[in-house]
Motif scaffolding. Structure first.
Motif, PDB file in Angstrom:
ATOM      1  N   MET A 111       0.861  -1.196   0.000  1.00 18.00           N
ATOM      2  CA  MET A 111       0.000   0.000   0.000  1.00 18.00           C
ATOM      3  C   MET A 111       0.885   1.230   0.000  1.00 18.00           C
ATOM      4  N   GLN A 158      -6.202   2.630  -8.838  1.00 20.73           N
ATOM      5  CA  GLN A 158      -7.492   3.238  -8.508  1.00 20.73           C
ATOM      6  C   GLN A 158      -7.384   4.175  -7.320  1.00 20.73           C
ATOM      7  N   ILE A 159      -6.575   3.800  -6.324  1.00 21.20           N
ATOM      8  CA  ILE A 159      -6.541   4.599  -5.095  1.00 21.20           C
ATOM      9  C   ILE A 159      -5.974   5.977  -5.383  1.00 21.20           C
ATOM     10  N   PHE A 187      -8.680   7.989  -7.370  1.00 26.08           N
ATOM     11  CA  PHE A 187      -9.854   8.441  -6.613  1.00 26.08           C
ATOM     12  C   PHE A 187      -9.469   9.389  -5.491  1.00 26.08           C
ATOM     13  N   LEU A 188      -8.246   9.271  -4.993  1.00 25.91           N
ATOM     14  CA  LEU A 188      -7.786  10.234  -3.995  1.00 25.91           C
ATOM     15  C   LEU A 188      -7.676  11.623  -4.628  1.00 25.91           C
ATOM     16  N   LEU A 242     -12.977   4.747  -2.873  1.00 26.66           N
ATOM     17  CA  LEU A 242     -11.719   4.741  -2.114  1.00 26.66           C
ATOM     18  C   LEU A 242     -11.699   3.580  -1.141  1.00 26.66           C
ATOM     19  N   TYR A 248     -11.387   0.101  -3.049  1.00 28.78           N
ATOM     20  CA  TYR A 248     -10.058  -0.273  -3.520  1.00 28.78           C
ATOM     21  C   TYR A 248      -9.027  -0.215  -2.410  1.00 28.78           C
ATOM     22  N   GLY A 249      -9.258   0.680  -1.427  1.00 29.17           N
ATOM     23  CA  GLY A 249      -8.251   0.881  -0.397  1.00 29.17           C
ATOM     24  C   GLY A 249      -8.320  -0.113   0.739  1.00 29.17           C
ATOM     25  N   LYS A 295      -6.473  -3.537   0.619  1.00 32.64           N
ATOM     26  CA  LYS A 295      -5.023  -3.356   0.681  1.00 32.64           C
ATOM     27  C   LYS A 295      -4.589  -2.988   2.099  1.00 32.64           C
ATOM     28  N   LEU A 296      -5.418  -2.145   2.741  1.00 25.54           N
ATOM     29  CA  LEU A 296      -5.104  -1.729   4.109  1.00 25.54           C
ATOM     30  C   LEU A 296      -5.127  -2.934   5.045  1.00 25.54           C
TER      31      LEU A 296
END
Lengths: 234, 230
Positions: A1, A194-195, A198-199, B72, B75-76, B79-80
């Motif tokens: 990440m 994507q992150i 979208f961020l 967010l 997708y996040g 992974k987190l």
């Protein structure tokens, strides 16, 4: 990440270039939505026969269905309805459908803010204006409207923020605005970043909402002097 | 043009997902109120550091569209979790992660911003004199909160909570983007079978309209009831 800030800065110009489209959609639908809502509010306050219950129905429908559904209904339904009366809009772009939806949505939504604000103006003030020989147009522009404004502004400001956020669903009917660009970027990258994308989108929306909020606050300060609670008498 | 038998077929199909949508929205509302309550406490007692962090978070939650937050999280979050699972030597497969959890988490956090505003307003409606009176009668802080403040604040907050329940039900229509099936998503699935989009969307609109009308009536009854008791 891990975040790739270099990539986020690299894709920023692409978003900036579609920003005018988003702003045009916001401005058009905000302005025409407001005008429609004034009309709707007028009809409801004057209790115009037949139209007034229709407006109640329209408002109840708009308030109880999601905006996404309203947009899909306009997108698929409006061409069918208008073809019944011989108007062909099959060549309309998604943007026009999007604006039409947002205008219809805000016409009802803002009327729910304007009507209580109008009713909040003391009846005695309207009678006083009448007894001083104001015409009804003068009464509206000089007595009622300046007092409606400070009451309605916080609600209208919220509505503006909601309007800005509602533009995030327009890509579903094919409008290439901020979210549309984001989706294009993701499909070009085979969905690996994507992150980051979208961020960036979130930050852009945050900036727009923040500026809109400041703009409304400025107006609220300007119109505060019309508010009877902190007027000349106290 | 508009085929009514398809409309009714879609309508009954959509009705089957209504309980699921209502339950999901209720869970999100409760979690949102809990997180919102914590945010309000941080805001009211001005806890250093946390206070500034909460202010930035609230501004972000209010300033960005729900759909962007949902993406967010979608997708996040895997992974987190994968990152933390790696730290704790814990097995986690991101491909088996249920998107419903994403929806619940991201919606609860997003709506907690609105709930905290409601809770703050409700606490403000209880005058400070009452808290002083309770203290002078020897109530402890917890007792004051439990016996004096909360019973009055709840009456102020309840209509707004119920209102946000309706908002959450409507916002769940975006959950289709991450493949969670609610009312609108069901309508889309129904129309995917026969390409009758207009009928199925009209059916979805009818379901939403009926649902909101009924819930509004029930909520208004309930509100009148508790106002009478207070």
């Amino acid at each position: 990440m891990k975040m790739d800030f270099g990539y986020m800065i690299k894709i920023l110009p692409g978003f900036i270039s579609v920003l005018p489209l988003t702003l045009v959609v916001i401005l058009c639908s905000g302005l025409f939505g407001f005008l429609l809502s004034v009309l709707v509010t007028g009809i409801r306050i004057k209790r115009v026969k037949i139209f007034s219950p229709l407006m109640e129905l329209y408002i109840s429908f708009t308030r109880s269905t999601p905006i996404l559904l309203q947009m899909l209904l306009v997108y698929y339904g409006l061409p069918v309805v208008l073809s019944l009366i011989g108007i062909n809009i099959n060549n309309w772009s998604g943007t026009l459908f999007a604006i039409a939806t947002l205008v219809l949505h805000n016409g009802a939504f803002l009327s729910e803010i304007l009507r209580p604000a109008y009713l909040a103006v003391d009846e005695g003030q309207k009678e006083a204006a009448d007894s001083l020989g104001f015409t009804s147009f003068q009464k509206l522009t000089r007595i009622v409207f300046p007092q409606v404004l400070p009451v309605a502004l916080p609600g209208l400001g919220n509505a503006l923020i909601y309007l800005i956020q509602d533009t995030s669903i327009l890509f579903i009917i094919g409008v290439v605005d901020i979210m549309g660009t984001a989706n294009n970027l993701i499909s070009n990258d085979f969905g690996s970043r994507q992150i980051d994308v979208f961020l960036t989108v979130a930050l852009i929306y945050w900036a727009i909402s923040y500026m809109a909020d400041k703009f409304i606050k400025y107006f609220e300060r300007k119109t505060a002097r019309y508010h009877l609670e902190n007027g000349l008498t106290r | 043009m508009f085929e009514s038998n398809i409309f009714f077929q879609d309508f009954s199909g959509i009705l089957t997902v209504v309980p699921y949508t209502l339950g999901l929205a209720l869970l999100i509302l409760i979690l949102g109120i809990l997180i919102g309550g914590i945010l309000t406490l941080i805001d009211q007692y001005k806890i250093p550091f946390l206070f500034q962090v909460a202010a930035v978070c609230l501004s972000f939650l209010r300033g960005t569209p729900l759909l962007v937050q949902l993406y967010l999280a979608y997708y996040g979050m895997p992974k987190l979790i994968l990152f933390f699972a790696g730290l704790l030597n814990f097995k986690f497969d991101p491909n088996q992660f249920d998107p419903v959890i994403t929806v619940i988490v991201s919606y609860s956090i997003c709506f907690s911003a609105f709930q905290s505003e409601i809770i703050r307003g409700a606490f403000m409606s209880v005058s400070y004199g009452q808290i002083e009176a309770a203290h002078s009668l020897g109530f402890s802080s917890v007792q004051t909160l439990r016996r004096i403040v909360i019973p009055q604040a709840i009456i102020e907050a309840l209509p707004n909570f119920l209102n946000s329940y309706l908002t959450i039900i409507k916002s769940l229509s975006l959950a289709f983007m991450v493949s969670v099936v609610d009312i609108l998503a069901k309508a889309k699935l129904e129309s995917a079978l026969n390409f009758r989009y207009l009928e199925s969307f009209a059916a979805a609109a009818a379901v939403y309209w009926l649902l909101c009308a009924m819930l509004t009536v029930v909520f208004r009854r309930y509100e009148q009831n508790i106002r009478k008791k207070a």
